[in-house]
Design an enzyme around this catalytic site. Structure first.
Site, short mmCIF file in Angstrom:
data_model
loop_
_atom_site.label_atom_id
_atom_site.label_comp_id
_atom_site.label_asym_id
_atom_site.label_seq_id
_atom_site.Cartn_x
_atom_site.Cartn_y
_atom_site.Cartn_z
N PHE A 22 0.85 -1.19 0.00
CA PHE A 22 0.00 0.00 0.00
C PHE A 22 0.89 1.24 0.00
CE2 PHE A 22 -3.13 3.02 1.62
CZ PHE A 22 -4.22 2.70 0.83
N ALA A 56 0.31 -1.95 5.80
CA ALA A 56 1.09 -1.85 7.04
C ALA A 56 0.52 -2.75 8.13
CB ALA A 56 1.12 -0.39 7.51
N TRP A 57 -0.78 -2.91 8.17
CA TRP A 57 -1.42 -3.72 9.20
C TRP A 57 -0.87 -5.15 9.22
CZ3 TRP A 57 -4.22 -2.27 13.20
CH2 TRP A 57 -4.96 -3.22 13.90
N ASP A 85 -8.65 11.49 6.68
CA ASP A 85 -9.65 12.26 7.40
C ASP A 85 -10.29 11.51 8.56
OD1 ASP A 85 -9.32 14.39 5.64
OD2 ASP A 85 -10.78 13.57 4.23
N HIS A 88 -8.46 6.17 11.38
CA HIS A 88 -7.82 4.96 10.87
C HIS A 88 -6.29 5.06 10.96
CE1 HIS A 88 -7.50 1.37 8.36
NE2 HIS A 88 -6.65 2.02 7.59
N LEU A 113 12.22 -0.33 12.43
CA LEU A 113 11.00 0.32 11.97
C LEU A 113 11.30 1.31 10.85
CD1 LEU A 113 7.95 0.57 12.60
CD2 LEU A 113 8.53 2.40 14.17
#
Length: 164
Positions: A22, A56-57, A85, A88, A113
């Site tokens: 993503f 990323a999740w 916005d 999340h 990281l």
């Protein structure tokens, strides 16, 4: 008093780079930067695996699975979470970082990281090979430095499973 630090030395190391697809305009350069930095410090190209996950999740679970194989000396996680916005962003950024930290602690292996958490795409691009460098490369070098520090000052057999 003894004082120790490590150097980013890659000879003989096996590293996994786990990257989020993503925001691939940002994450591909982060992953490429990580691989380039590792090779530049002596990690054999064949000793680097790159695992691509959807977002990323999914980084923490992929890092955990990779580390559970016991094939890797360290993991470098790269991705980009760009604020939108809704809340999340906060959930994904915070829980992803927490999951990566837990994997590092649980497996006693450096997990660095290279996850960008920015307000804008432009900020992310600036940190993925732009004016602010490449945070994927920085994370890769940090992994090698921690491994070298462990070799110099904290060999695994110097403490028990409780860290004592």
């Amino acid at each position: 008093m003894a004082e120790f630090s490590g150097e980013p030395r890659g000879e003989g190391r096996r590293i996994v780079v786990v990257a989020s697809r993503f925001n691939e305009g940002v994450t591909v350069p982060l992953a490429e930067g990580a691989v380039s930095a590792l090779v530049g410090k002596g990690v054999a190209f064949d000793n680097i695996d790159v695992l691509w996950v959807p977002g990323a999740w999914e980084l923490p679970v992929a890092v955990r699975r990779a580390l559970s194989s016991e094939r890797y000396d360290a993991a470098v996680a790269v991705g980009a979470v760009i604020r939108g916005d809704t809340p999340h962003f906060d959930i994904v950024a915070g829980e992803t970082a927490r999951g990566l930290m837990e994997a590092s602690r649980d497996f006693d292996v450096p997990v660095t990281l290279g996850l960008l958490t920015t307000d804008t795409l432009e900020q992310a691009e600036a940190r993925a090979g732009g004016v602010h460098g490449n945070k994927g490369a920085d994370a890769a070098l940090a992994a090698l430095e921690v491994l070298d520090l462990f070799d110099r000052a904290l060999p695994a057999n110097d403490y028990d499973e409780d860290g004592e």
